[in-house]
Design a protein around this motif. Structure first.
Motif, PDB file in Angstrom:
ATOM      1  N   LEU A  74      60.600 -13.242 -11.042  1.00 21.79           N
ATOM      2  CA  LEU A  74      60.614 -12.909  -9.627  1.00 21.79           C
ATOM      3  C   LEU A  74      61.986 -13.114  -9.025  1.00 21.79           C
ATOM      4  N   LYS A  75      62.323 -12.268  -8.130  1.00 22.08           N
ATOM      5  CA  LYS A  75      63.562 -12.393  -7.382  1.00 22.08           C
ATOM      6  C   LYS A  75      63.571 -13.712  -6.622  1.00 22.08           C
ATOM      7  N   GLY A  76      64.725 -14.429  -6.711  1.00 21.57           N
ATOM      8  CA  GLY A  76      64.839 -15.717  -6.052  1.00 21.57           C
ATOM      9  C   GLY A  76      64.418 -16.892  -6.903  1.00 21.57           C
ATOM     10  N   SER A  77      63.768 -16.634  -8.027  1.00 22.95           N
ATOM     11  CA  SER A  77      63.335 -17.719  -8.901  1.00 22.95           C
ATOM     12  C   SER A  77      64.424 -18.039  -9.930  1.00 22.95           C
ATOM     13  N   SER A  78      64.106 -18.906 -10.860  1.00 17.94           N
ATOM     14  CA  SER A  78      65.006 -19.234 -11.975  1.00 17.94           C
ATOM     15  C   SER A  78      64.326 -18.870 -13.278  1.00 17.94           C
ATOM     16  N   VAL A  79      65.119 -18.626 -14.307  1.00 21.34           N
ATOM     17  CA  VAL A  79      64.568 -18.223 -15.591  1.00 21.34           C
ATOM     18  C   VAL A  79      65.355 -18.889 -16.708  1.00 21.34           C
ATOM     19  N   GLU A  80      64.692 -19.162 -17.830  1.00 29.29           N
ATOM     20  CA  GLU A  80      65.343 -19.708 -19.019  1.00 29.29           C
ATOM     21  C   GLU A  80      65.086 -18.785 -20.198  1.00 29.29           C
ATOM     22  N   LEU A  81      66.169 -18.455 -20.911  1.00 29.51           N
ATOM     23  CA  LEU A  81      66.096 -17.650 -22.124  1.00 29.51           C
ATOM     24  C   LEU A  81      66.394 -18.568 -23.291  1.00 29.51           C
ATOM     25  N   HIS A  82      65.515 -18.579 -24.306  1.00 32.22           N
ATOM     26  CA  HIS A  82      65.623 -19.518 -25.420  1.00 32.22           C
ATOM     27  C   HIS A  82      65.890 -18.790 -26.732  1.00 32.22           C
TER      28      HIS A  82
ATOM     29  N   LEU B  80      78.248 -18.603 -26.508  1.00 34.73           N
ATOM     30  CA  LEU B  80      78.210 -17.950 -25.201  1.00 34.73           C
ATOM     31  C   LEU B  80      77.054 -16.956 -25.156  1.00 34.73           C
ATOM     32  N   TRP B  81      76.656 -16.631 -23.912  1.00 32.48           N
ATOM     33  CA  TRP B  81      75.718 -15.538 -23.640  1.00 32.48           C
ATOM     34  C   TRP B  81      76.480 -14.437 -22.905  1.00 32.48           C
ATOM     35  N   PHE B  82      76.072 -13.204 -23.112  1.00 26.53           N
ATOM     36  CA  PHE B  82      76.783 -12.104 -22.462  1.00 26.53           C
ATOM     37  C   PHE B  82      75.834 -10.923 -22.262  1.00 26.53           C
ATOM     38  N   THR B  83      76.247 -10.044 -21.336  1.00 25.69           N
ATOM     39  CA  THR B  83      75.510  -8.792 -21.096  1.00 25.69           C
ATOM     40  C   THR B  83      76.400  -7.569 -21.258  1.00 25.69           C
ATOM     41  N   LYS B  84      77.723  -7.785 -21.246  1.00 27.67           N
ATOM     42  CA  LYS B  84      78.632  -6.652 -21.339  1.00 27.67           C
ATOM     43  C   LYS B  84      79.873  -7.032 -22.131  1.00 27.67           C
ATOM     44  N   LEU B  85      80.619  -6.012 -22.541  1.00 27.29           N
ATOM     45  CA  LEU B  85      81.832  -6.188 -23.345  1.00 27.29           C
ATOM     46  C   LEU B  85      83.047  -5.778 -22.542  1.00 27.29           C
TER      47      LEU B  85
ATOM     48  N   THR C 198      69.938 -22.281 -24.975  1.00 28.88           N
ATOM     49  CA  THR C 198      69.167 -21.946 -23.778  1.00 28.88           C
ATOM     50  C   THR C 198      70.112 -21.463 -22.691  1.00 28.88           C
ATOM     51  N   LEU C 199      69.737 -20.352 -22.070  1.00 27.14           N
ATOM     52  CA  LEU C 199      70.465 -19.826 -20.918  1.00 27.14           C
ATOM     53  C   LEU C 199      69.563 -19.965 -19.696  1.00 27.14           C
ATOM     54  N   ARG C 200      70.084 -20.594 -18.649  1.00 28.83           N
ATOM     55  CA  ARG C 200      69.346 -20.752 -17.398  1.00 28.83           C
ATOM     56  C   ARG C 200      70.087 -20.021 -16.286  1.00 28.83           C
TER      57      ARG C 200
END
Length: 806
Positions: free
Chosen positions: A38-46, A66-71, A99-101
């Protein structure tokens, strides 16, 4: 697909599908590959990752993640350096876990996220695919109008609460009408709608994430929309809380108020205007702008100002009384800091704070000079590792970041003694704090802290040490420090250059070696007598002799102590010396008595003895003593003694001569002189035999070089031809009574002269010994027996009794 609570209590909707990508023991596993939040919430990717623990003998370690979405230029861009995510991204790790938060989610955060790690191995980089697809969305209210709508109202409208994230069927919904909570628990709601009505919905338990308000009929209605659902600010700073509002009627009044944690304000008809609240006296302003925007400004913030703030308006007979969440303000201590993030193109700087996510009003400084044009939370300019950088927001400024200064490597003063406790310390000023790496003799040590501690330092710890201090800006290296562990000499060892027997005349070196720091001085001893002192650790015999035989040891010494080595025995081997021969008894011997011929020679190893009589091809006897038990005239003649060991042989001769009565007086004189000479030789040899060396080398008396050998089978070495025999000739005279004078030299044959010349040609000496008797003998020939004593016999006179005596 299920409903899962993420860290912090926010809602995350997951597609629980694990994906493993691996290649040659390299791999990344994502817990889920699709997440809707949801918009405004927080999320964790494991995720978890793995790699070979060792490659080509090198242990693998992870250096960057590192985590990334683009180059950018085909290199991944770390999310922490992307201004879009500034202050909203955190990484955390456990054992091979990642973990990415992401906090305060926005619809623009919808993307595919991938994890990358870099090891110390050549080419040891890995990107996990396919990554995690994140979809960020909110709730929307859909209005399905009925056909009975008039100009100002609809008889009934069907309302639908929806989201692009599919919600669990058991979810309970909350409905709001004109900001006030109304009945309704399902995703659908039917109501009689007026043109001024607005509607909003949320999932129960997460009312802080409601949908935007929409008009139930037409395009104008009563509603309030907050710019931010939550704001964080520093103590002492100022904050602006904004909202937009509208009404299809004329607004008569408006105000900002603070909700209490008990929510009793919902039932109050007239909440307190903050401008009249004593807690905010002189610190509150309300700024109005055209287009229905109202901003509450609070200055000199304190922790007591942390609360939820609401906007309220009144329009003729309409009063907005909102149950919907307003804006939550959190006031904290300042925590502004510059975060240094490694990237393939150089270090990146981000002005970070737990309160200032998404803010753009920043100021950057290089050393003490403000950098013009840099107002984003991410610094986009070139970073010079030799300079200091800091950022500021309003009146708050971060601590500067800078590369490590040259580390100072310290060791204890004075001498470092073995077995003592020693600590080496590496220190460097740096921000962010430096990580340390230790080296000894240019090899990396496992220590990673600021110290190396030796609880009991050893000589093997001696060496050249240095350390490096490194952060994301640069790496610096300390000066070298030499650790020299001092200690007293260890037990010395003595080695002999010759591994075989030590032969007289050979070259022999004795070496004393002892581990010591500083290097030891050496002293050499032979039978406790000092031979050599100083730095020299060797004794060299260019041509060793039997006199050099003995017990040797060395002593090593430095300023911290001294110690003696164990002893080593030097046993010099040599061939027999020229044998000494003698006859006993030395007094007058009656014919028929026993006569002993004795042969002695100094040799190492001890010599064996063989006796020969002239003109006899076979040895007469073996052993040091040759005994004739019944002496007769026919025993006269030349006798040879051969002393032999594996180093060589020597010979001496003894001549027994039968003398007439006239020679008796002369023979006695000769015998007396010979007796004195033999006594002298015997004493000297016995003194030599009893040297202390032999007792020490053999743990008792070494087998005597002149020891008596019993008669027994004659060895092959003893059966040499007379021509091969060499030695010294000793003369012995035997005297008979006048009636037997014709027996004189009766057994001397011409062959003797020839052999005598051959022996003399070998440069052997001849000794003469005389044994005299009173008459001839008709007794049988000589008998040979073994003799058990190691004695030195003297010459004797053999006397024969009158044949006619009864």
């Amino acid at each position: 697909m299920g409903l899962t609570a993420a860290a912090g209590g926010f809602v995350v909707f997951l597609l629980s599908v694990s994906v493993i990508q691996a290649q040659n023991d390299w791999g990344v596993t994502y817990t889920s590959t699709n997440i809707c939040a949801l918009k405004g919430s927080s999320v964790e990717l494991h995720c978890t990752y793995r790699y070979p623990s060792r490659i080509n003998g090198i242990d693998s370690t992870v250096e960057r993640t590192l985590w990334f979405t683009k180059l950018q230029d085909e290199e991944p861009v770390d999310l922490r350096t992307d201004p879009q995510y500034a202050g909203r991204v955190e990484y955390s790790y456990d054992v091979n876990g990642c973990t990415l938060r992401i906090t305060d989610l926005r619809e623009s955060d919808s993307a595919v996220y991938k994890f990358r790690f870099i090891t110390n191995q050549p080419g040891g980089k890995f990107i996990g695919s396919p990554g995690v697809t994140l979809t960020v969305t909110g709730f929307q209210v859909q209005v399905l109008k009925s056909k009975s709508c008039r100009i100002e109202s609809c008889a009934w409208s069907e309302l639908k609460c929806s989201s692009s994230c599919r919600l669990p069927s058991q979810s309970s919904y909350i409905w709001y009408k004109n900001g006030q909570k109304v009945l309704g628990k399902t995703s659908s709601h039917i109501d009689y709608v007026y043109s001024g009505d607005s509607y909003s919905c949320a999932v129960k338990g997460y009312e802080h994430l409601p949908s935007p308000s929409v008009c139930g009929y037409g395009y104008s209605c009563n509603r309030v929309t907050y710019t931010h659902r939550s704001i964080c600010a520093f103590k002492g700073s100022s904050v602006n809380i904004s909202s937009t509002y509208s009404s299809y009627r004329s607004i008569t009044s408006k105000l900002w108020f603070r909700s209490e944690h008990s929510r009793q304000w919902v039932y109050q008809s007239r909440p307190k205007d903050l401008r009249k609240d004593p807690q905010y006296a002189g610190r509150v302003q309300v700024l109005e702008t055209e287009g229905g925007r109202s901003t509450l400004r609070i200055t000199e913030l304190t922790e007591r100002d942390s609360a939820q703030y609401h906007f309220k308006f009144t329009a003729r007979s309409f009063d907005w009384r909102s149950s919907l969440p307003g804006t939550t303000l959190t006031v904290t201590d300042p925590d502004l800091q510059v975060q240094v993030i490694w990237s393939s193109t150089g270090p990146k700087l981000v002005c970070h704070s737990s309160c200032l996510a998404g803010r753009t009003s920043f100021v950057w400084f290089e050393n003490e000079t403000e950098i013009q044009g840099e107002t984003f939370s991410s610094y986009l300019g070139h970073v010079d590792p030799t300079n200091w950088y800091s950022c500021a927001h309003e009146t708050y400024r971060s601590l500067p970041v800078y590369a490590p200064v040259v580390p100072l490597l310290m060791r204890p003063p004075g001498d470092i003694m073995r077995d003592s406790s020693v600590t080496l310390t590496c220190s460097s000023s740096a921000h962010p704090p430096a990580k340390y790496t230790w080296y000894k003799n240019n090899l990396t040590l496992p220590n990673k802290g600021t110290q190396i501690m030796f609880k009991s330092i050893q000589s093997s710890d001696s060496g050249e040490y240095y350390c490096t201090a490194e952060n994301e800006l640069a790496k610096t290296t300390s000066e070298y420090v030499f650790v020299n562990v001092k200690y007293a000499p260890k037990l010395p060892s003595v080695s002999v250059s010759s591994f075989a027997e030590i032969v007289e005349g050979s070259s022999v070196t004795l070496t004393c070696s002892s581990d010591a720091n500083p290097a030891a001085n050496y002293t050499w001893y032979k039978e406790d007598q000092t031979l050599l002192e100083g730095l020299k650790d060797i004794i060299h015999f260019s041509s060793i002799s039997s006199n050099d035989s003995g017990i040797y040891h060395c002593q090593s010494e430095n300023q911290y102590g001294r110690i003696n080595s164990s002893s080593v025995c030097i046993d010099v081997k040599y061939g027999p010396r020229l044998p000494s021969v003698s006859v006993s008894p030395s007094a007058e011997i009656v014919e028929g008595s026993s006569v002993n011929l004795t042969c002695s020679s100094d040799a190492n190893p001890a010599a064996t003895y063989t006796w020969y009589k002239e003109d006899e091809d076979s040895p007469t006897a073996s052993g040091q003593i040759f005994t004739i038990t019944d002496f007769r005239a026919e025993h006269s003649g030349n006798y040879y003694c051969e002393a032999r060991n594996k180093r060589g042989f020597k010979k001496s001769a003894l001549r027994l001569i039968v003398l007439a009565g006239a020679w008796k007086s002369a023979a006695i004189g000769v015998t007396t002189a010979a007796l004195l000479a033999v006594i002298l030789i015997a004493v000297l040899l016995r003194i030599r035999r009893h040297k202390p060396f032999r007792l020490q080398c053999w743990g008792g008396e070494r087998p005597d070089n002149r020891a008596q050998l019993k008669m027994g089978p004659v060895s092959a070495a003893a059966q040499r031809r007379p021509e091969e025999r060499q030695g010294d000739l000793h003369y012995a005279s035997i005297s008979f009574s006048p009636n037997e004078a014709d027996a004189l030299y009766s057994n001397i044959r011409p062959a003797w002269a020839r052999r005598q010349r051959e022996e003399e040609s070998k440069e052997d000496d001849v000794d003469y010994t005389t044994i005299k008797t009173d008459g001839a003998s008709s007794a049988p020939g000589p008998t040979r027996q073994q003799h058990g004593e190691d004695s030195f016999a003297l010459y004797s006179t053999v006397s024969r009794s009158n044949m006619n005596t009864p």
